[in-house]
Design a protein around this motif. Structure first.
Motif, PDB file in Angstrom:
ATOM      1  N   CYS A   1      45.237  49.225  50.631  1.00 53.95           N
ATOM      2  CA  CYS A   1      45.415  47.925  51.296  1.00 53.95           C
ATOM      3  C   CYS A   1      44.171  47.045  51.256  1.00 53.95           C
ATOM      4  O   CYS A   1      44.216  45.897  51.716  1.00 53.95           O
ATOM      5  N   LYS A   2      43.076  47.558  50.740  1.00 58.31           N
ATOM      6  CA  LYS A   2      41.840  46.787  50.689  1.00 58.31           C
ATOM      7  C   LYS A   2      41.017  47.235  49.475  1.00 58.31           C
ATOM      8  O   LYS A   2      41.214  48.348  48.964  1.00 58.31           O
ATOM      9  N   PRO A   3      40.103  46.413  49.014  1.00 52.61           N
ATOM     10  CA  PRO A   3      39.203  46.867  47.940  1.00 52.61           C
ATOM     11  C   PRO A   3      38.146  47.803  48.514  1.00 52.61           C
ATOM     12  O   PRO A   3      37.947  47.862  49.734  1.00 52.61           O
ATOM     13  N   PRO A   4      37.451  48.562  47.680  1.00 50.27           N
ATOM     14  CA  PRO A   4      36.358  49.399  48.183  1.00 50.27           C
ATOM     15  C   PRO A   4      35.329  48.570  48.940  1.00 50.27           C
ATOM     16  O   PRO A   4      35.061  47.409  48.602  1.00 50.27           O
ATOM     17  N   THR A   5      34.762  49.136  49.979  1.00 50.42           N
ATOM     18  CA  THR A   5      33.805  48.422  50.810  1.00 50.42           C
ATOM     19  C   THR A   5      32.571  47.994  50.019  1.00 50.42           C
ATOM     20  O   THR A   5      31.913  46.994  50.349  1.00 50.42           O
ATOM     21  N   SER A   6      32.244  48.713  48.973  1.00 48.92           N
ATOM     22  CA  SER A   6      31.048  48.403  48.179  1.00 48.92           C
ATOM     23  C   SER A   6      31.218  47.173  47.288  1.00 48.92           C
ATOM     24  O   SER A   6      30.234  46.682  46.716  1.00 48.92           O
ATOM     25  N   CYS A   7      32.431  46.651  47.164  1.00 49.70           N
ATOM     26  CA  CYS A   7      32.670  45.502  46.282  1.00 49.70           C
ATOM     27  C   CYS A   7      31.964  44.258  46.815  1.00 49.70           C
ATOM     28  O   CYS A   7      31.947  43.998  48.030  1.00 49.70           O
ATOM     29  N   ASN A   8      31.397  43.472  45.903  1.00 52.80           N
ATOM     30  CA  ASN A   8      30.685  42.248  46.253  1.00 52.80           C
ATOM     31  C   ASN A   8      31.360  41.074  45.542  1.00 52.80           C
ATOM     32  O   ASN A   8      31.219  40.902  44.338  1.00 52.80           O
ATOM     33  N   TYR A   9      32.119  40.276  46.325  1.00 60.28           N
ATOM     34  CA  TYR A   9      32.822  39.125  45.750  1.00 60.28           C
ATOM     35  C   TYR A   9      32.137  37.805  46.120  1.00 60.28           C
ATOM     36  O   TYR A   9      32.558  36.746  45.667  1.00 60.28           O
ATOM     37  N   ALA A  10      31.096  37.879  46.951  1.00 63.67           N
ATOM     38  CA  ALA A  10      30.482  36.652  47.455  1.00 63.67           C
ATOM     39  C   ALA A  10      29.626  35.971  46.400  1.00 63.67           C
ATOM     40  O   ALA A  10      29.533  34.750  46.349  1.00 63.67           O
ATOM     41  N   GLU A  11      28.971  36.745  45.543  1.00 69.36           N
ATOM     42  CA  GLU A  11      28.065  36.156  44.563  1.00 69.36           C
ATOM     43  C   GLU A  11      28.086  36.971  43.281  1.00 69.36           C
ATOM     44  O   GLU A  11      28.499  38.131  43.261  1.00 69.36           O
ATOM     45  N   MET A  12      27.640  36.350  42.232  1.00 74.34           N
ATOM     46  CA  MET A  12      27.566  37.031  40.943  1.00 74.34           C
ATOM     47  C   MET A  12      26.479  38.101  40.995  1.00 74.34           C
ATOM     48  O   MET A  12      25.414  37.899  41.575  1.00 74.34           O
ATOM     49  N   THR A  13      26.769  39.247  40.407  1.00 77.38           N
ATOM     50  CA  THR A  13      25.795  40.330  40.389  1.00 77.38           C
ATOM     51  C   THR A  13      25.845  41.039  39.043  1.00 77.38           C
ATOM     52  O   THR A  13      26.890  41.125  38.411  1.00 77.38           O
ATOM     53  N   THR A  14      24.695  41.493  38.617  1.00 74.07           N
ATOM     54  CA  THR A  14      24.624  42.222  37.346  1.00 74.07           C
ATOM     55  C   THR A  14      24.729  43.728  37.542  1.00 74.07           C
ATOM     56  O   THR A  14      24.781  44.473  36.576  1.00 74.07           O
ATOM     57  N   VAL A  15      24.761  44.140  38.818  1.00 67.49           N
ATOM     58  CA  VAL A  15      24.885  45.569  39.115  1.00 67.49           C
ATOM     59  C   VAL A  15      26.331  45.990  38.882  1.00 67.49           C
ATOM     60  O   VAL A  15      27.258  45.349  39.389  1.00 67.49           O
ATOM     61  N   PRO A  16      26.575  47.047  38.102  1.00 67.36           N
ATOM     62  CA  PRO A  16      27.949  47.505  37.854  1.00 67.36           C
ATOM     63  C   PRO A  16      28.640  47.867  39.171  1.00 67.36           C
ATOM     64  O   PRO A  16      28.062  48.516  40.046  1.00 67.36           O
ATOM     65  N   GLN A  17      29.889  47.410  39.305  1.00 70.47           N
ATOM     66  CA  GLN A  17      30.666  47.694  40.502  1.00 70.47           C
ATOM     67  C   GLN A  17      31.756  48.721  40.198  1.00 70.47           C
ATOM     68  O   GLN A  17      32.050  49.025  39.041  1.00 70.47           O
ATOM     69  N   ASP A  18      32.332  49.218  41.259  1.00 69.81           N
ATOM     70  CA  ASP A  18      33.456  50.154  41.134  1.00 69.81           C
ATOM     71  C   ASP A  18      34.585  49.475  40.371  1.00 69.81           C
ATOM     72  O   ASP A  18      34.928  48.325  40.656  1.00 69.81           O
ATOM     73  N   PRO A  19      35.194  50.144  39.373  1.00 66.48           N
ATOM     74  CA  PRO A  19      36.300  49.520  38.620  1.00 66.48           C
ATOM     75  C   PRO A  19      37.443  49.047  39.506  1.00 66.48           C
ATOM     76  O   PRO A  19      38.164  48.097  39.157  1.00 66.48           O
ATOM     77  N   ASP A  20      37.605  49.666  40.673  1.00 71.48           N
ATOM     78  CA  ASP A  20      38.663  49.234  41.586  1.00 71.48           C
ATOM     79  C   ASP A  20      38.416  47.825  42.118  1.00 71.48           C
ATOM     80  O   ASP A  20      39.357  47.148  42.546  1.00 71.48           O
ATOM     81  N   CYS A  21      37.166  47.390  42.107  1.00 67.80           N
ATOM     82  CA  CYS A  21      36.861  46.034  42.568  1.00 67.80           C
ATOM     83  C   CYS A  21      37.562  44.994  41.695  1.00 67.80           C
ATOM     84  O   CYS A  21      37.939  43.911  42.174  1.00 67.80           O
ATOM     85  N   TYR A  22      37.743  45.300  40.425  1.00 68.79           N
ATOM     86  CA  TYR A  22      38.375  44.360  39.499  1.00 68.79           C
ATOM     87  C   TYR A  22      39.891  44.534  39.463  1.00 68.79           C
ATOM     88  O   TYR A  22      40.602  43.676  38.937  1.00 68.79           O
ATOM     89  N   ARG A  23      40.376  45.616  40.013  1.00 73.07           N
ATOM     90  CA  ARG A  23      41.824  45.839  40.073  1.00 73.07           C
ATOM     91  C   ARG A  23      42.435  45.214  41.321  1.00 73.07           C
ATOM     92  O   ARG A  23      43.644  45.072  41.416  1.00 73.07           O
ATOM     93  N   TRP A  24      41.606  44.859  42.273  1.00 70.38           N
ATOM     94  CA  TRP A  24      42.089  44.297  43.536  1.00 70.38           C
ATOM     95  C   TRP A  24      42.719  42.934  43.318  1.00 70.38           C
ATOM     96  O   TRP A  24      42.233  42.110  42.545  1.00 70.38           O
ATOM     97  N   ASN A  25      43.831  42.666  44.022  1.00 70.56           N
ATOM     98  CA  ASN A  25      44.527  41.378  43.971  1.00 70.56           C
ATOM     99  C   ASN A  25      45.016  41.053  45.367  1.00 70.56           C
ATOM    100  O   ASN A  25      45.571  41.912  46.055  1.00 70.56           O
ATOM    101  N   ASN A  26      44.826  39.798  45.798  1.00 75.35           N
ATOM    102  CA  ASN A  26      45.206  39.405  47.158  1.00 75.35           C
ATOM    103  C   ASN A  26      46.709  39.365  47.381  1.00 75.35           C
ATOM    104  O   ASN A  26      47.171  39.366  48.526  1.00 75.35           O
ATOM    105  N   ALA A  27      47.492  39.285  46.313  1.00 75.79           N
ATOM    106  CA  ALA A  27      48.942  39.204  46.456  1.00 75.79           C
ATOM    107  C   ALA A  27      49.482  40.461  47.126  1.00 75.79           C
ATOM    108  O   ALA A  27      49.061  41.575  46.812  1.00 75.79           O
ATOM    109  N   ALA A  28      50.420  40.293  48.048  1.00 76.61           N
ATOM    110  CA  ALA A  28      50.932  41.418  48.831  1.00 76.61           C
ATOM    111  C   ALA A  28      51.618  42.469  47.973  1.00 76.61           C
ATOM    112  O   ALA A  28      51.673  43.646  48.339  1.00 76.61           O
TER     113      ALA A  28
END
Length: 283
Positions: free
Chosen positions: A169-196
């Motif tokens: 129901c939520k993306p991983p807590t470690s995901c950073n959507y507020a600003e651009m970052t060069t640090v690799p994120q969890d692949p689940d961060c990119y699979r997240w979609n706000n659509a129900a």
């Protein structure tokens, strides 16, 4: 009358399990007609368990109450196979579900779950597209994530979540959507979609949450299996006594000292006697 006690106990126990198998089979048939996706998972196991219990109980009841030795022999054979299968399943369940568990998240009450922490057999099972498609439909129909729609940021800090809510129901807590970052994120961060209809249902964290639920349920089932095994082994021991009593009753002689059982010739007795008579005639 003491020697009949084991037969009476087996008869009553099998009458009880015979009656108990009827609602099990009825529940399986009801699920077969139901259109709810989640109920289809239990349909086949319930029907199989119900019919096995019905057959075993019927054979044990007839054999114990009517002194039918072959029915008790069949009952004991199937019981032995059932005990062996249940023992193997219980050991397999403990081995498969031993790895896993959640990881604490700093500043939050809930835990997060990672797919790589679980056993290879469970991971292979949940990664099957057909299996996951069914699970995903079940999750969507359960409205599990809709309960979090009214949560405030404070609720996410102070409230606990189930494994499925945390992973799906939520993306991983470690995901950073507020600003651009060069640090690799969890692949689940990119699979997240706000659509129900999407959210994180395609994330590995969602699959891990499902496995955690499965792991917890399987642990409870394994503990119950141990109790059932002890019960079945006790019934099997009494059934062996009932089988012995039924065989003895076929001799039509009462029990007691210095009483000899009726002699029953083996299957090859008459054949051997015929062959000996013909051999004597030839020589």
């Amino acid at each position: 009358m003491y020697y009949r006690f084991s037969n009476t106990v087996i008869g009553f126990l099998n009458l009880f399990t015979l009656l108990a198998s009827i609602p099990i089979i009825g529940g399986g048939l009801w699920m077969a007609k139901s259109s709810t996706t989640c109920e289809s998972f239990l349909q086949t196991p319930l029907l199989v368990i119900g019919f096995i219990v019905l057959i075993i109980s019927l054979a044990g009841f007839i054999g114990a109450c009517f002194n039918v030795a072959w029915a008790l022999w069949l009952y004991l054979l199937v019981m032995l196979l059932l005990i062996g299968a249940l023992l193997s399943f219980t050991i397999f369940g403990f081995v498969v579900t031993s790895p896993g568990g959640g990881v604490n998240v700093n500043g939050h009450v809930y835990k997060e779950y990672h797919l790589q922490d679980y056993s290879p057999w469970l991971k292979k099972r949940v990664k099957d597209p057909n299996y996951w498609r069914t699970i995903r439909s079940c999750l969507l129909g359960s409205n599990t994530c809709s309960k979090l729609a009214s949560w405030t940021p404070l609720d996410y800090l102070q409230s606990d979540m189930s494994p499925i809510q945390s992973g799906c129901c939520k993306p991983p807590t470690s995901c950073n959507y507020a600003e651009m970052t060069t640090v690799p994120q969890d692949p689940d961060c990119y699979r997240w979609n706000n659509a129900a209809a999407y959210l994180c249902y395609g994330c590995d964290s969602c699959k891990a949450g499902v496995l955690e639920n499965m792991r917890d349920d399987w642990h409870k089932l394994s503990v119950l299996n141990v109790v059932v095994l002890v019960f079945l082994i006790s019934i099997y021991s009494i059934g062996c006594c009932a089988f012995r009593n039924s065989r003895r009753s076929e001799t039509d002689h009462p029990y007691g000292e210095n009483r000899m059982s009726k002699v029953r010739p083996r299957w090859d007795y008459y054949w051997w006697r015929w062959w000996r008579d013909h051999r004597d005639r030839l020589y």
